[in-house]
Design a protein around this motif. Structure first.
Motif, mmCIF file in Angstrom:
data_model
loop_
_atom_site.group_PDB
_atom_site.id
_atom_site.type_symbol
_atom_site.label_atom_id
_atom_site.label_comp_id
_atom_site.label_asym_id
_atom_site.label_seq_id
_atom_site.Cartn_x
_atom_site.Cartn_y
_atom_site.Cartn_z
ATOM 1 N N ARG A 18 -3.784 -5.404 -43.533
ATOM 2 C CA ARG A 18 -2.610 -5.285 -43.639
ATOM 3 C C ARG A 18 -1.888 -6.506 -42.613
ATOM 4 N N GLY A 503 4.589 3.034 -44.725
ATOM 5 C CA GLY A 503 3.178 3.041 -44.404
ATOM 6 C C GLY A 503 2.261 2.789 -45.345
ATOM 7 N N MET A 669 -8.906 -0.597 -49.960
ATOM 8 C CA MET A 669 -8.727 -0.335 -48.345
ATOM 9 C C MET A 669 -7.410 0.765 -48.014
ATOM 10 N N ILE A 670 -6.164 0.026 -48.914
ATOM 11 C CA ILE A 670 -5.048 1.004 -48.767
ATOM 12 C C ILE A 670 -5.123 2.150 -49.382
ATOM 13 N N GLY A 673 -6.923 4.730 -48.004
ATOM 14 C CA GLY A 673 -6.182 5.263 -46.861
ATOM 15 C C GLY A 673 -5.035 6.147 -47.324
ATOM 16 N N GLN A 674 -4.564 6.179 -48.517
ATOM 17 C CA GLN A 674 -3.690 6.934 -49.203
ATOM 18 C C GLN A 674 -4.289 8.227 -49.560
ATOM 19 N N HIS A 676 -7.286 9.676 -48.063
ATOM 20 C CA HIS A 676 -7.459 10.117 -46.817
ATOM 21 C C HIS A 676 -6.302 10.974 -46.168
ATOM 22 N N GLY A 677 -5.180 10.251 -46.109
ATOM 23 C CA GLY A 677 -4.007 11.028 -45.787
ATOM 24 C C GLY A 677 -3.502 12.061 -46.523
ATOM 25 N N ILE A 680 -5.612 15.247 -46.334
ATOM 26 C CA ILE A 680 -5.570 15.990 -45.094
ATOM 27 C C ILE A 680 -4.170 16.774 -45.012
ATOM 28 N N MET A 718 -14.522 12.505 -45.062
ATOM 29 C CA MET A 718 -14.219 12.499 -46.251
ATOM 30 C C MET A 718 -15.075 11.479 -47.149
ATOM 31 N N HIS B 93 -6.395 -2.255 -36.501
ATOM 32 C CA HIS B 93 -5.927 -3.153 -37.652
ATOM 33 C C HIS B 93 -7.078 -3.385 -38.619
ATOM 34 N N HIS B 96 -8.003 -0.143 -40.798
ATOM 35 C CA HIS B 96 -6.769 0.252 -41.194
ATOM 36 C C HIS B 96 -6.593 1.754 -40.642
ATOM 37 N N GLN B 99 -0.963 3.526 -40.596
ATOM 38 C CA GLN B 99 -0.260 3.287 -41.886
ATOM 39 C C GLN B 99 1.383 3.196 -41.395
ATOM 40 N N CYS B 100 2.000 4.116 -41.347
ATOM 41 C CA CYS B 100 3.556 3.994 -40.832
ATOM 42 C C CYS B 100 3.612 3.288 -39.407
ATOM 43 N N ARG B 136 0.076 11.747 -39.244
ATOM 44 C CA ARG B 136 0.457 12.450 -40.356
ATOM 45 C C ARG B 136 -0.065 11.666 -41.703
ATOM 46 N N CYS B 137 -0.183 10.308 -41.254
ATOM 47 C CA CYS B 137 -0.495 9.443 -42.556
ATOM 48 C C CYS B 137 -2.002 9.138 -42.872
ATOM 49 N N THR B 138 -2.910 9.115 -41.829
ATOM 50 C CA THR B 138 -4.268 8.534 -42.025
ATOM 51 C C THR B 138 -5.037 9.377 -42.350
ATOM 52 N N GLY B 139 -5.092 10.874 -42.059
ATOM 53 C CA GLY B 139 -6.180 11.527 -42.150
ATOM 54 C C GLY B 139 -7.147 11.489 -41.159
ATOM 55 N N GLN B 141 -9.630 9.504 -40.232
ATOM 56 C CA GLN B 141 -10.787 8.948 -40.449
ATOM 57 C C GLN B 141 -11.052 7.672 -40.104
ATOM 58 N N ASN B 142 -10.077 6.792 -40.706
ATOM 59 C CA ASN B 142 -9.965 5.383 -40.018
ATOM 60 C C ASN B 142 -9.739 5.470 -38.498
#
Lengths: 783, 157
Positions: A18, A503, A669-670, A673-674, A676-677, A680, A718, B93, B96, B99-100, B136-139, B141-142
């Protein structure tokens, strides 16, 4: 899914790292609380400590006497011309009670703003809040939606004869007959509990009103800057053309910032009073009571079913807790539930009734998924209940009922665009080794633990929204999106987007689209957003719409620029446009690479305008307002495997497998990420999170100590996979992915837990499945 | 009541008169304009305000500025050197891990504390050690992958 190699530059389909990241990892992000304006003062709110009360008097004299306190404003003195407005009127005749910016005569939930203090700094403002004396006359309280609709319940709004806000209905003609002839009936009650979006950055805003020009600038942490501007102009009584809304970096939204809030109006009006900028930053405890909540829907299902599990008729009676007032979209959220009640199943006869109730609680509105998680959780629980009742495998019940032909006209009026639900489920079953599960269950049993497996096969409605449809649904706002593509003389590009990322990485994904469609290298594209002063109207980011609507607006602007460049190239190369072919980075005469113009050369030629074809204006720039022809319908299968320790009631997630189909993917990748989040957040609702009110209206979960947001230690790794079924509704074939994880996850996890405990005769578990509740269920079942 | 304190932040000594009740996080943000350190809660629960005090990861919302008098503080702004990202920044970076971006500075400072104390921490140990930092964004894992990757990179250098 195999790891896709990450790259630093690329086009559609590449996992490009990103371009947003550097400022955030260096601490150079600029969130609203990081902004300081000259002469800026700080606001803080006196909030109701009662769930329902008449405001007898407000005595601000002690606060006003404090050095550094500039003003204490109340409903009587705050210069606004109207209250907070809702844009939502599904089905017409929705009751919209007045929501004054500062409480007028009554406070109707704990946290409702009653007065506003303006002081030199936030410490002083806080002190002064404590010095404002409000005399309240407590009134009867109702917090539960079902109780609120019962006869004799305390009225939240005395001007109405009940607490009913609106009843939504969708009943097919053949429903009664279909239910009557179904040989089996399966019923289920599901409570989708109230939760709080809880972005890590709370809300906050700065109002800067110029009394000399009448211009007002609002810096605010929002997902919908233009909505906010429109509403500021109406509520504060000024020209929309004089209102500028700036969105700095936004630290998460999840729907919490898809709104227009009292504080946003209050800081503008307060700035007008004191003649200086006024900042307000929500603290976390305020966030728990003053920012919208999500869900809080109680559902009663009845399915008429054939012996093979085929659903012949489906009834849902649901009660939605709207809270004390309608926020921007409150009455429309359960409308989204209504749409998606049948899920990914071919059920042509439905009877859906959703009654929305006012209660003495914080308003509910859009939280990630917004009405759709309620539908998915319910139908996916019901599918398992049907399988259980009929002694069938939940997988086969799903397969029996899947929609298989597209486009599909749903009983609730939608046209599903594309899908292959069985294929996605089969991929998931393979990755999760569903076939080998019983052996693993037996192994757990030997260790004294209960193991279970659960599926969630979801479909969601995304890409909000065709404007004619939003109008028909009573939403007073359109669903199109804007983009502008501007090529500079040097061949670099600026993309202005009406989406409002917080985000999601739009700067990266939009640059990838620009590289692929226009041949401008990824690193030469700047994506800008978030300032109504230079942007055409944009609708913002919510409802998994940004790519499916805003991305298509961008795609079309890029195409317009490319076509204009073609005309220019034909002119410069002295040929017909039909003689040219696009190489990906230039227009060239077919078969003659030596006769070509790169897009950068054409950008320069368009700017110099030395010689232009007839009828062509200078400069390569194009704007699009794209109104989507249909929604998009992402889908997938999530499978969760859990093990439960009966001595503690703790649910351990051993394996979580997700196969999502969001159509074509711009940046894998993005997208991951979406997902994953999202998962959760769904897991948080399934296992931990619940916004709790006591019967007297007090909030029992006002901080992150009581409200359990999952930490890294609470959640599993996950395993993510994808299938690809492009949407036929847009030229990129994309669908959207922002909410899928949240929509899918809770049902998979609860289904797994119920499966684990089914040996004890447990048939259903309500969320959140905190250890104490599970332990108690097990103990009760055993005894 | 005010008091004069001297705090060395990212290698530079700052002397300032502060209110005794001012939190360290507000001293960093408001007085020194180091706004990379964020406030995400008011109960010491979210970890957004994590900085290093004398080499140890702490919550700057739970310490008064006057308590940092004479101490060395390291914030997110002190991570990169001469325009080159620190391995923890590079790893967030490349994996990933954000996020926010709002939790990221605190998350990285906490993670750096973990790596410095437990360079060989497993995924599970990283998860346990970061329990006090919410995202709250990534879960997560990354984030876990980023921390492991940064640990490897720091061990190599």
């Amino acid at each position: 899914m195999a790891t896709v190699e990450r790259v630093t530059s690329g086009g559609i389909g590449d996992s490009v790292l990103r371009k947003e990241d550097r400022k955030f990892v260096t601490g150079e992000g600029r969130y609203v609380d990081d902004l300081k304006l000259p002469g800026m003062l700080h606001g803080a709110f006196v909030r109701s400590s009662f769930g329902h009360a008449r405001i007898v008097s407000i005595d601000a004299s002690a606060a006003l006497a404090m050095p550094g306190v500039h003003a204490v404003l109340t409903h009587a003195t705050l210069p606004v011309v109207t209250g907070v407005l809702s844009a939502s009127n599904p089905g017409g005749d929705v009751r919209h009670p007045e929501q004054a910016v500062l409480a007028k005569e009554f406070a109707r939930y704990v946290g409702e703003p009653v007065a506003m203090v303006i002081a030199d700094d936030r410490y002083l403002a806080s002190d002064a809040v404590n010095a404002v004396h409000v005399e309240y006359e407590p009134l009867p309280v109702v917090v539960d939606a079902e109780q609120a609709l019962a006869p004799g319940a305390p009225l939240v709004h005395a001007e109405y004869d009940s607490n009913l806000c609106k009843t939504l209905e969708s009943i097919t003609d053949g429903f009664d007959a279909a239910l009557a002839k179904a040989p089996r009936k399966v019923t289920l009650r599901v409570h989708n509990q109230r939760v709080t979006p809880m972005p890590m950055e709370t809300r906050g805003c700065i109002g800067d009103w110029s009394n000399s020009t009448g211009e007002v600038t609002l810096y605010t942490s929002t997902q919908v800057a233009h909505f906010v501007r429109t509403f500021i102009s109406i509520v504060c009584g000024t020209s929309e053309a004089k209102v500028r809304v700036v969105t700095p970096d936004v630290g998460g939204g999840f729907g919490a910032k898809l709104n227009t809030y009292r504080e946003e109006f209050a800081v503008c009006a307060a700035s007008k009073v004191v003649g200086r900028p006024v900042k307000w930053i929500e603290d976390r405890t305020e966030n728990a009571v003053a920012t919208i909540h999500g869900r809080d829907q109680t559902q009663y299902y009845e399915a008429g079913v054939a012996e093979n599990g085929r659903i012949l008729a489906l009834k849902l009676d649901a009660i939605q807790n709207n809270g004390a007032y309608n926020q921007l979209l409150t009455p429309s959220i359960s409308h989204l539930t209504l749409f998606m009640v049948p899920g990914c199943y071919d059920i042509q006869d439905v009877s859906i009734t959703i009654r929305q109730a006012f209660t003495n609680t914080t308003p509910t509105d859009a939280y990630r998924g917004a009405g759709r998680p309620e539908a998915t959780h319910g139908i996916e629980r019901l599918l398992d209940a049907i399988a259980d009742e009929l002694g069938l495998d939940p997988v086969e019940v799903r397969r029996t009922n899947f929609i298989t032909e597209f486009p599909y006209a749903s009983a609730t009026g939608l046209s599903y665009d594309s899908g292959d639900y069985a294929a996605t489920m089969d991929v998931a079953l393979g990755h999760a080794d569903y076939a080998g599960f019983e052996a693993r269950r037996a192994e757990s049993k030997q260790n004294g633990r209960y193991r279970g497996i659960g599926l969630s096969t979801y479909v969601e409605v995304c890409g909000l929204a065709p404007s004619a449809v939003t109008a028909a649904l009573g939403i007073g706002a359109p669903g199109w999106e804007h983009s502008t593509v501007r090529l500079h003389p040097t061949g670099k590009a600026t993309v202005i987007t009406g989406t409002s990322p917080h985000g999601q990485g739009h700067a990266t994904s939009w640059s990838q689209i620009a590289q692929t469609e226009l041949g401008i290298p990824f690193e030469d594209v700047e994506v800008i957003h978030g300032d109504t002063a230079f942007q055409p109207y944009g609708l913002g980011t919510y409802g998994s719409r940004s790519l499916a609507v805003g991305g298509i607006a961008l795609y079309r602007s890029l195409g317009k620029v490319r076509e204009k460049a073609r005309e220019l190239a034909a002119h410069l190369l002295e040929c017909s446009v039909d003689d040219l072919e696009w190489t990906g980075t230039s227009w060239q005469v077919k078969g003659s690479p030596d006769r070509a113009k790169t897009i950068q050369e054409l950008a320069y030629a368009g700017w110099t305008a030395a010689t232009l074809p007839e009828g062509i204006e200078p400069v390569l720039e194009a704007t699009t307002f794209h109104d989507p022809p249909n929604f998009t319908f992402p889908f997938g299968t999530h499978i969760c495997e859990v093990e439960i320790d009966p001595t503690t009631g703790r649910i351990e997630i051993l394996q979580y497998t997700a196969v999502d189909d969001c159509g074509n993917v711009i940046n894998p990748m993005i997208v991951d990420g979406q997902v994953h989040g999202g998962i959760i957040q769904g897991l948080g609702q399934a296992l931990f999170e619940e916004t709790v009110y006591a019967d007297d209206g007090q909030m029992r979960t006002p901080t992150l100590v009581e409200y359990l947001v999952p930490s890294a230690a609470d959640v599993p790794p996950m395993s993510l996979h994808r299938t690809t079924t492009p949407s036929p509704s847009n030229p990129l074939g994309v669908k959207g992915i922002g909410e899928a994880g949240t929509i899918a996850a809770s049902a998979a996890i609860v289904n797994a837990a119920v499966d684990a405990l089914s040996v004890l005769g447990i048939r259903h578990i309500e969320m959140p499945m905190q250890p104490a509740r599970i332990w108690k269920l097990i103990e009760e079942a055993k005894s | 009541m005010s008091q004069t304190i001297t705090v060395t932040v990212n290698g530079t000594a700052h002397t300032a008169e502060v209110e005794q009740r001012q939190l360290l996080v507000h001293f960093l943000r408001e007085t020194l304009n180091l706004t990379g350190t964020h406030v995400g809660c008011d109960t010491s629960t979210c970890g957004c305000c994590t900085v290093h005090l004398n080499g140890e990861a702490i919550l700057s919302c739970s310490l008064l500025a006057v308590q940092a008098d004479g101490c060395a503080v390291r914030t997110v702004e002190g991570l990169q050197q001469d325009g080159v990202l620190h391995p923890i920044q590079q790893a967030f970076h490349e994996n990933h891990g954000l996020q926010c971006g709002f939790c990221t500075p605190g998350m990285m400072m906490a993670a750096l504390g973990v790596i410095e104390q437990h360079p060989d921490a497993s995924d599970e140990e990283v998860r346990e050690a970061l329990e006090g930092n919410l995202c709250r964004c990534t879960g997560y894992q990354n984030i876990v992958a980023a921390v492991r990757s940064a640990a490897d990179e720091m061990a190599r250098s």
